[in-house]
Enzyme design. Structure first.
Site, mmCIF file in Angstrom:
data_model
loop_
_atom_site.group_PDB
_atom_site.id
_atom_site.type_symbol
_atom_site.label_atom_id
_atom_site.label_comp_id
_atom_site.label_asym_id
_atom_site.label_seq_id
_atom_site.Cartn_x
_atom_site.Cartn_y
_atom_site.Cartn_z
ATOM 1 N N ILE A 413 0.863 -1.178 0.000
ATOM 2 C CA ILE A 413 0.000 0.000 0.000
ATOM 3 C C ILE A 413 0.900 1.229 0.000
ATOM 4 O O ILE A 413 1.840 1.329 0.793
ATOM 5 C CB ILE A 413 -0.936 0.038 1.216
ATOM 6 C CG1 ILE A 413 -1.907 -1.151 1.186
ATOM 7 C CG2 ILE A 413 -1.726 1.348 1.241
ATOM 8 C CD1 ILE A 413 -2.862 -1.191 2.360
ATOM 9 N N GLU A 414 0.642 2.146 -0.918
ATOM 10 C CA GLU A 414 1.330 3.442 -0.963
ATOM 11 C C GLU A 414 0.373 4.473 -0.380
ATOM 12 O O GLU A 414 -0.630 4.838 -0.987
ATOM 13 C CB GLU A 414 1.705 3.814 -2.400
ATOM 14 C CG GLU A 414 2.745 2.904 -3.044
ATOM 15 C CD GLU A 414 4.168 3.324 -2.720
ATOM 16 O OE1 GLU A 414 4.348 4.356 -2.033
ATOM 17 O OE2 GLU A 414 5.102 2.625 -3.160
ATOM 18 N N THR A 415 0.681 4.955 0.826
ATOM 19 C CA THR A 415 -0.255 5.803 1.559
ATOM 20 C C THR A 415 -0.075 7.282 1.211
ATOM 21 O O THR A 415 1.042 7.748 0.989
ATOM 22 C CB THR A 415 -0.076 5.634 3.077
ATOM 23 O OG1 THR A 415 1.199 6.159 3.464
ATOM 24 C CG2 THR A 415 -0.157 4.179 3.483
#
Length: 459
Positions: A413-415
Site C-alpha cells: 500500500i502506498e499511503t
C-alpha cells in the site's frame, strides 16, 4: 549536502519512460502515469545536475519545490508518552481529543512496542529480531494473537523500509494499539465513517497470527529526524566502506531478480543502490527471518508512501496467467524482463492468486474510501515503471522455487500524497489505512484454502 528538488519528469512515450531507469535516479516508481497528451510523467527528488542530465537527454522537467532541510521530519517529532496519551490510552476520553504533536521518534517506536507487549501480555508478544542495524540498534516486531496455534494463517505487516516515509510506522503501531484495546474491552472499532463490530475484532485476534514489524529501517529514520540529518533520506545507513556515499535502498535488496538491474543501481551514490549482494543488509535479513521462522505466514503487506495505491505482484513486468514456463525463475528469459508494453515477456501468475489479489485489493480500497472518501487505485506493482528486488515480489516468489515454503500472498500500500504530511493529515491516513488493514486481515483468514500451491520448473 546537495540541494534537491521535487520534480515531475515528462517522457515523450513509454520507451522514454522506461529509459529513465538508465539514469538511476530517485524517481517515485508508484507515481508513473500516462498524461492526457500521450506523454508519461513520473515524480522524483533530483539534484540540479541530475535535472540537467535529463534535459540534455530530451526530457522535460518541471521543478515543483526545493526539499527543505527543516521539514516536518525534524519539526513535528514527539515522544512515546505524548503520543500514547493522545491516542487515548492514558487519559480519559474527553482529554484524548487533542492529536499527537508529531511523528514518533525511533525511541518512541521502541517504547510503543514494549508497552504493547507488557500491557496486553495475553495477546501481544514481543519478538526481538536477530540482526542489529549498522548503527547497532536492535529491532523488534510483535505478534498479536489469542492462543498459539501455529497452523492458523499468519499475516506479516511491515513499514518504515524507506527512511523518509514517516507515516507508516506510526500507522502500524496505532493499528496494533487499537486492535489490542478493542479486543481487551470487547468493543468494535470506528475509523471515520467505517465501523467494525466487536465480533469482527474478536475473529481477527482469535483466528489469525498477526505479526507487525513497524520500523524496518530505524537508522534511516533517526537520520531523517535528526536536526543535522536529511529529511528526504531514503536508504539505510550502511557506511559502504571505500565508497563516497552511504546507504542501501532496502527495497532493492531482496532476493528477487536482484542481479537483473531492473529498477536498481549498482552504484552506492545512487538512491536506488541495491547493495553488494541480495540480503547484504541486516534490516532485510530481519524481514527474511520472520518469514522463515513463522512458517504459517501466508499474507503480507509492506506499507509505503506515497501515491494512494493498493498494489500486488509482480513488479518486474506485466502479468499473464497462461504460460507458467515464462517466469522469473527461467533463465531463458533473462534480458527480456522489465520492458513494459512489449509482447516478448510477461510474468506468470496463477489465476487463483490473481483473483485473490484483485478481490482482496478491492475490499481494502473500498474500506479506505468509506473512511473519508479517498479513492486508492489498484494496480500490479509494475505499474508503468518496473522494479526488482522488492519485498512483495520476494515474499510471493519464495514458494515458486521451494515447495517447503508456504505461499505468501504479498502486496504493497502506498499511503497518502506526500512523504511527511502534517500530522493532522497523517492521522487521517492512519484511520483510512487501518480500515483497509482490517479488511486484509479478514480476507487472510481463509487464504490457505483459496489458493493452491504452484511450484515452477526451470527449462
Amino acid at each position: 549536502m546537495m540541494r534537491k528538488f521535487f520534480v515531475t519528469v515528462f517522457a515523450a512515450n513509454r520507451r522514454a519512460l522506461l529509459n529513465l531507469g538508465d539514469y538511476h535516479l530517485d524517481l517515485f516508481q508508484a507515481t508513473a502515469k500516462a498524461s492526457e497528451n500521450d506523454e508519461f510523467t513520473i515524480e522524483g527528488l533530483l539534484t540540479l545536475a541530475e535535472i540537467e542530465r535529463l534535459v540534455e537527454g530530451g526530457y522535460r522537467v518541471l521543478v515543483e519545490a526545493e526539499s527543505s532541510k527543516r521539514a516536518r521530519a525534524t519539526q513535528e517529532v514527539t515522544g512515546f508518552p505524548e503520543w500514547m496519551q493522545a491516542m487515548g490510552e492514558e487519559r480519559g476520553e474527553e482529554e484524548s481529543a487533542a492529536p499527537p504533536a508529531g511523528y514518533l521518534t525511533v525511541a518512541g517506536i521502541e517504547s510503543s512496542l514494549q508497552y504493547l507487549s507488557s500491557s496486553y501480555p495475553s495477546i501481544c508478544q514481543a519478538i526481538q529480531l536477530p540482526e542489529q542495524t549498522w548503527e547497532k540498534r536492535t529491532s523488534r516486531a510483535i505478534k498479536i494473537a489469542n492462543g498459539s496455534d501455529g497452523n492458523r494463517p499468519g499475516i506479516l505487516l511491515i513499514g518504515g523500509v524507506h527512511a523518509r516515509e514517516l507515516v507508516n510506522p506510526d500507522l502500524l503501531l496505532s493499528f496494533a494499539l487499537k486492535l489490542c484495546q478493542a479486543y481487551k474491552a470487547g468493543t468494535g472499532l470506528q475509523f471515520g465513517k467505517k465501523s467494525y463490530d466487536a465480533s469482527t475484532i474478536q475473529e481477527i485476534v482469535n483466528k489469525l497470527d498477526l505479526f507487525i514489524f513497524p520500523l524496518v529501517n530505524p537508522d534511516g529514520r533517526a537520520f531523517v529526524q535528526s536536526p543535522t540529518g536529511d529529511p528526504m533520506w531514503r536508504k539505510n545507513r550502511n557506511p559502504n566502506p571505500g565508497q563516497s556515499r552511504l546507504g542501501v535502498d532496502l527495497n532493492r535488496n531482496f532476493d528477487f531478480l536482484w542481479s537483473s538491474g531492473i529498477g536498481t543501481s549498482s552504484n552506492p551514490r545512487d538512491d536506488i543502490f541495491k547493495g553488494n549482494a541480495a540480503f547484504s543488509e541486516p534490516e532485510i535479513r530481519n524481514v527474511r527471518y520472520l518469514l522463515d521462522t513463522y512458517k504459517n505466514i501466508t499474507t503480507m503487506l509492506d506499507i509505503h508512501s506515497y501515491s494512494e495505491l493498493v498494489m500486488y505482484p509482480w513488479g518486474d513486468d506485466e502479468n499473464q496467467t497462461n504460460n507458467p514456463i515464462m517466469n522469473f525463475y527461467n533463465s531463458v528469459y533473462d534480458g527480456l524482463r522489465g520492458k513494459v508494453g512489449d509482447a516478448n515477456y510477461k510474468e506468470y501468475i496463477p489465476l487463483a492468486d490473481l483473483n485473490w489479489f484483485t478481490t482482496t485489493c478491492n475490499r481494502v480500497r473500498d474500506a479506505i474510501k468509506t473512511v473519508r472518501g479517498r479513492v486508492y487505485k489498484i494496480q500490479p506493482s509494475v505499474g508503468l515503471y518496473p522494479t526488482t528486488a522488492t519485498s512483495d515480489d520476494y515474499a510471493y516468489s519464495r514458494h515458486f522455487i521451494d515447495a517447503s515454503k508456504h505461499k505468501v500472498l504479498a502486496g504493497v500500500i502506498e499511503t497518502g500524497k506526500e512523504f511527511q504530511p502534517p500530522y493532522s493529515e497523517a492521522l487521517n491516513i492512519i484511520a483510512e489505512i487501518s480500515a483497509g488493514l482490517i479488511e486484509f486481515c479478514l480476507a487472510s483468514i481463509t487464504v490457505v484454502e483459496a489458493t493452491p500451491e504452484v511450484v515452477l520448473e526451470r527449462t
